[in-house]
Structures are given as C-alpha cells and as structure tokens.
Design a protein around this motif. Structure first.
Motif, mmCIF file in Angstrom:
data_model
loop_
_atom_site.group_PDB
_atom_site.id
_atom_site.type_symbol
_atom_site.label_atom_id
_atom_site.label_comp_id
_atom_site.label_asym_id
_atom_site.label_seq_id
_atom_site.Cartn_x
_atom_site.Cartn_y
_atom_site.Cartn_z
ATOM 1 N N ARG A 105 0.848 -1.204 0.000
ATOM 2 C CA ARG A 105 0.000 0.000 0.000
ATOM 3 C C ARG A 105 0.879 1.248 0.000
ATOM 4 N NH1 ARG A 105 -2.641 -1.277 5.546
ATOM 5 N NH2 ARG A 105 -0.494 -1.974 5.723
ATOM 6 N N SER A 129 4.658 -2.533 11.932
ATOM 7 C CA SER A 129 4.615 -1.095 11.596
ATOM 8 C C SER A 129 3.253 -0.488 11.934
ATOM 9 C CB SER A 129 4.933 -0.881 10.117
ATOM 10 O OG SER A 129 3.934 -1.471 9.311
ATOM 11 N N SER A 130 2.278 -1.339 12.213
ATOM 12 C CA SER A 130 0.931 -0.857 12.533
ATOM 13 C C SER A 130 0.922 0.019 13.796
ATOM 14 C CB SER A 130 0.032 -2.075 12.772
ATOM 15 O OG SER A 130 -1.075 -1.717 13.540
ATOM 16 N N ALA A 131 0.011 0.985 13.808
ATOM 17 C CA ALA A 131 -0.117 1.878 14.966
ATOM 18 C C ALA A 131 -0.742 1.184 16.176
ATOM 19 C CB ALA A 131 -0.927 3.105 14.589
ATOM 20 N N ILE A 259 5.328 9.223 16.180
ATOM 21 C CA ILE A 259 4.004 8.581 16.095
ATOM 22 C C ILE A 259 3.667 8.329 14.625
ATOM 23 C CG2 ILE A 259 1.534 8.807 16.629
ATOM 24 C CD1 ILE A 259 2.439 10.850 18.833
ATOM 25 N N HIS A 260 3.118 7.165 14.359
ATOM 26 C CA HIS A 260 2.738 6.766 13.008
ATOM 27 C C HIS A 260 1.915 7.860 12.330
ATOM 28 C CE1 HIS A 260 3.359 3.391 15.604
ATOM 29 N NE2 HIS A 260 3.478 2.561 14.593
ATOM 30 N N LYS A 263 3.464 13.974 10.449
ATOM 31 C CA LYS A 263 4.413 14.493 9.458
ATOM 32 C C LYS A 263 4.830 15.927 9.734
ATOM 33 C CE LYS A 263 4.598 10.671 7.656
ATOM 34 N NZ LYS A 263 5.811 9.875 7.794
ATOM 35 N N ASP A 347 -8.812 2.086 9.559
ATOM 36 C CA ASP A 347 -9.487 3.320 9.976
ATOM 37 C C ASP A 347 -9.636 4.236 8.763
ATOM 38 O OD1 ASP A 347 -9.314 2.524 12.676
ATOM 39 O OD2 ASP A 347 -7.310 3.383 12.879
ATOM 40 N N ALA A 350 -7.953 8.848 12.090
ATOM 41 C CA ALA A 350 -7.501 8.495 13.448
ATOM 42 C C ALA A 350 -6.869 9.699 14.153
ATOM 43 C CB ALA A 350 -6.531 7.319 13.386
ATOM 44 N N CYS A 354 -4.732 9.925 17.585
ATOM 45 C CA CYS A 354 -3.352 10.404 17.439
ATOM 46 C C CYS A 354 -3.046 11.496 18.484
ATOM 47 C CB CYS A 354 -3.173 10.942 16.017
ATOM 48 S SG CYS A 354 -1.463 11.198 15.585
HETATM 49 C C1 LIG Z 1 -3.946 5.889 15.945
HETATM 50 C C2 LIG Z 1 -3.499 5.535 14.560
HETATM 51 C C3 LIG Z 1 -4.247 4.634 13.816
HETATM 52 C C4 LIG Z 1 -3.865 4.315 12.527
HETATM 53 N N1 LIG Z 1 -4.650 3.441 11.820
HETATM 54 C C5 LIG Z 1 -4.299 3.135 10.545
HETATM 55 C C6 LIG Z 1 -5.109 2.258 9.780
HETATM 56 O O1 LIG Z 1 -6.130 1.725 10.259
HETATM 57 N N2 LIG Z 1 -4.744 2.013 8.499
HETATM 58 C C7 LIG Z 1 -3.632 2.585 7.946
HETATM 59 O O2 LIG Z 1 -3.358 2.342 6.769
HETATM 60 N N3 LIG Z 1 -2.846 3.408 8.648
HETATM 61 C C8 LIG Z 1 -3.141 3.695 9.929
HETATM 62 N N4 LIG Z 1 -2.348 4.549 10.654
HETATM 63 C C9 LIG Z 1 -1.168 5.139 10.031
HETATM 64 C C10 LIG Z 1 -0.061 4.120 9.754
HETATM 65 O O3 LIG Z 1 0.264 3.405 10.923
HETATM 66 C C11 LIG Z 1 1.195 4.816 9.199
HETATM 67 O O4 LIG Z 1 0.842 5.642 8.117
HETATM 68 C C12 LIG Z 1 2.211 3.781 8.737
HETATM 69 O O5 LIG Z 1 2.719 3.097 9.870
HETATM 70 C C13 LIG Z 1 3.377 4.365 7.946
HETATM 71 O O6 LIG Z 1 4.119 5.249 8.733
HETATM 72 P P1 LIG Z 1 4.254 6.801 8.358
HETATM 73 O O7 LIG Z 1 2.907 7.278 7.923
HETATM 74 O O8 LIG Z 1 4.714 7.445 9.612
HETATM 75 O O9 LIG Z 1 5.249 6.920 7.231
HETATM 76 C C14 LIG Z 1 -2.695 4.894 11.954
HETATM 77 C C15 LIG Z 1 -1.937 5.781 12.719
HETATM 78 C C16 LIG Z 1 -2.332 6.124 14.013
HETATM 79 C C17 LIG Z 1 -1.515 7.081 14.799
#
Ligand SMILES: Cc1cc2nc3c(=O)[nH]c(=O)nc-3n(C[C@H](O)[C@H](O)[C@H](O)COP(=O)(O)O)c2cc1C
Length: 404
Positions: A105, A129-131, A259-260, A263, A347, A350, A354
C-alpha cells in the motif's frame, strides 16, 4: 532517566511494555492505565478493529499494594483479535498454506519494510509497523502521567482540524495570549474534547467534520488533520541549552514525530512566527506574585531549550490514513506488474486517537526531563528536590542581582 520498550505485533497475542526508572511510592492502578487506553480508542471514523478490542492492561510487576516499588513495571495488553489470527500469525511453522500478501500500500511501511528486512510476505512488515503498537506506548506513558500528577502537571489535547475543517474561534490564541495561565489545567481541556466524537472544542465544527468523514468513507478515501497538546503546571527549568539532545523542544518534537503518520510538529506559534516581526512574536517578561511571568505564550512554554513555567504547546499534523478502500496504483511483487493497491481492514480517520497518543509521548518526555532535573529514588525525595528549587529560585535571583 526513564526508559520503555514495547514488543508485539498487531495481530499477535498481545503487546508488552517494560517501563523502568520511576521512583517508588507513588500510586498506580490498572484502572488509571485503562482509562487512558480507552481514550486512545475513541473517535468517529475508526475501523472495525476498534469495535473488537477494548484494551485492558494487566500490570505484571513493579507495583505492590497500589504503589510503585521503583522496580521495572511490566504491562501486558491482550489482542482480543488474536483468536482469529492463530494460523496467520502462528509462532511455529505450520502445514497449512497461508496466502502471502504481495501488493504494498502506498503511504504505508509495506514496501520499505519488505525491502529492508528481506521478507517474502508483506504481512511481516504490516504487523509491527501498525499503529497498534501505540497502545503499549499509551500504557507506558500513563505511568509518566500518573507520576507527573504528583506535581500537578497535566497533559491535555484537542483536535484542531480534520480534512481542512478548522474551528470558528481559534482556542489556542487564548493560550498564546496568556488567558489560560498556570491556573488552567490541561485536564479541563480533555473534559471538553473527550466529550466530542472527534475531540474538537467547537460543536459546529464537529458536525462539519463528521459529514466530511462520511463523504471520505463513501468515496473509499481517508482524511488527516491537526491537533494540539498542552501541558500545564510545568515548572521553570526542564531541559537545557548546553547540548543539542538536552533541548526539551527537540525531545518533544522527536517524540511526537515518532508517532505513526505524524508528518509535522510545531512548538508555540511555530511556522506562523517566521512571517512576523520579532516584536509580534516574543513574549514580554513581567513579575507577578513573586515570580517571573510572560504577557503572552507564543513561545509555547520553552525558551533556549528550557521550560519557562508557562504551558507547553505543541501542534502536530497527521497525514491521511494510507489504506484506501478505493486504492491508488501500486505494483504486485509476485508479478512485478502494475495493479491497484490492496485493501486491509482500516481506519478512515484516526486524528482523535493520534492526539491522545501525542499526549502520552509528551508526558513521557516531560517526566524524563523532570527526573533529570529533580531525581529521587522515592516520590518523597523527588518532592523535596522539586520544592527546594521551585520555592527558592526567585529569592536567589533577588539576592544575586539585588542591592546588597
Ligand atoms: C492511531 C493511529 C491509527 C492508525 N490506523 C491506521 C489504519 O487503520 N490504516 C492505515 O493504513 N494506517 C493507519 N495509521 C497510520 C499508519 O500506521 C502509518 O501511516 C504507517 O505506519 C506508515 O508510517 P508513516 O505514515 O509514519 O510513514 C494509523 C496511525 C495512528 C496514529
């Protein structure tokens, strides 16, 4: 001074964190940790996952009779969804054929993680890597928060915008202009924002945002936004200008940026200040009730890498969620051909969560710098050191500079 590690995959058995370096003898309960875990799960626009999970942390060590022992505190959060993933996330090799994920993705860690760690299944990259990992961060940082509450230091947040929809009144102006002083607690902010489905302070803005999220959902799209974190009750003197890594705004920015999907990070009026005259930016120094004070707080509570005693104000920007239900272009690693990206349960928005995670990361940094300044193996010792500095520095300045 303090440290924590998190472990766990999004669809594994659960998340673990070990927190170390806090003094003994302050109160801590699972209920307190779980209160903040529940706040992380709120917000209109979350996916199905948040409906399955009700995060509960179990404290496994470091606490006795409701008080910290000074020893490492370990916590475990079970993933309720694990039951549906025992094959796909099996620790042992299994006979059954598990379908591999081959389409990354855009905007997620799917491709870069697969290249870096030499995986043959993108699932390996997705799961860490998921949040989901931030649940463990919130649990760890709730200990920092509880510690700080002993000194009346409070951390709050609210969502400023989602999908470009901003409030009618700029609430943060009141903080910059000193209306919200030491007497205002950041927790009051949370009382208001936690009641909103999208953690905003303006009811009219809430409706507009919900409609925009509905539109994004309908289009198979996602949204991002901006949020503020405010810390009240912070004493003068946390952080330092001596070395780059001792500047507290540097550590705070790092923590929020970690935090994911975050930016951008701003301290005080940040980027806006770059367009103004110096006289419109810097906060005039005054004396009030035997203390140094500022007429405004555009610096966001920090000068020279050191806290001024005014509220700390941090703003963050979160990009839109990467997983799209109407996906954009990608490449299938199995065929090396152009395809549309994979969908994954996700989601739509979010930003409210966050902001709570950002509160947690900010709390962690404040607690770390607080203990660097005041130290102490027990909370009683930390309190003595705190009182000794905060009650004496004004008098000391007077005797250093005053007429003999
Ligand atoms: C609370 C929270 C929930 C998130 N849920 C999702 C999600 O459901 N699906 C998704 O694609 N990204 C989700 N993200 C964002 C991804 O985790 C993030 O974009 C990905 O790890 C790549 O990292 P980067 O965006 O910092 O480069 C979430 C972020 C946070 C803070």
């Amino acid at each position: 001074m303090i440290k924590f590690l998190t472990a766990g995959e999004s669809h594994g058995k659960g998340l673990t964190t070990i927190v170390s370096g806090f003094p003994s003898n302050f109160e801590l309960s699972e209920d307190y940790v779980n209160f903040h875990l529940a706040r992380r799960q709120m917000g209109y626009g979350r996916g199905l996952r948040m409906k399955i999970e009700t995060d509960k942390a179990e404290i496994l060590s470091g606490v006795r009779f409701g008080k910290t022992l000074g020893s490492p505190i370990s916590l475990f959060i079970k993933n309720k969804d694990w039951e549906n993933w025992t094959d796909k996330m099996s620790l042992e090799p299994i006979e059954k054929e598990i379908e591999k994920i081959t389409i990354p993705r855009p905007g997620h860690a799917d491709l870069v993680g697969t290249l870096k760690y030499n995986f043959n299944d993108i699932r390996n990259s997705i799961d860490r890597s998921s949040a989901r990992e931030t649940a463990a961060r919130v649990a760890a940082a709730s200990i920092a928060r509880k510690f700080l509450s002993n000194f009346n230091i409070q951390i709050g947040s609210f969502v400023e915008s989602i999908g470009g929809i901003y409030p009618r009144e700029n609430f943060i102006d009141k903080i910059f202009n000193g209306e919200i002083s030491q007497n205002y607690s950041a927790e009051k902010l949370n009382h208001i924002s936690d009641k909103s489905a999208v953690r905003v302070l303006d009811a009219q803005q809430e409706n507009k945002i919900i409609n925009k999220i509905k539109l994004a959902k309908k289009k198979g799209d996602t949204l991002g936004g901006t949020f503020y974190v405010v810390v009240t009750g912070v004493p003068v003197g946390l952080g330092s200008f001596i070395h780059y890594d001792e500047k507290i705004e540097a550590a705070l920015s790092h923590a929020v940026m970690s935090i994911h999907a975050v930016k951008g990070v701003e301290v005080g009026i940040g980027f806006e200040g770059a367009n103004l005259f110096g006289s419109q930016v810097h906060d005039e120094i005054i004396i009030k009730k035997n203390n140094f004070y500022r007429k405004t707080n555009r610096a966001g509570g920090i000068e020279g890498g050191i806290t001024t005693g005014l509220p700390i104000i941090i703003r963050g920007a979160m990009k839109p969620i990467a997983t799209l239900m109407s996906p954009i272009e990608s490449v299938d690693l199995a065929t090396m051909k152009k395809v549309i990206a994979r969908r994954e349960r996700s989601d739509f928005v979010a930003v409210p969560a966050c902001a709570v995670i950002a509160e947690s990361m900010v709390a962690w940094v404040i607690a770390d710098f607080f203990l660097k300044k005041f130290g102490g193996d027990s909370i009683e010792e930390t309190k003595d050191n705190f009182m000794n500095f905060t009650q004496k520095y004004f008098q000391r300045v007077k005797s250093n500079f005053g007429e003999k």
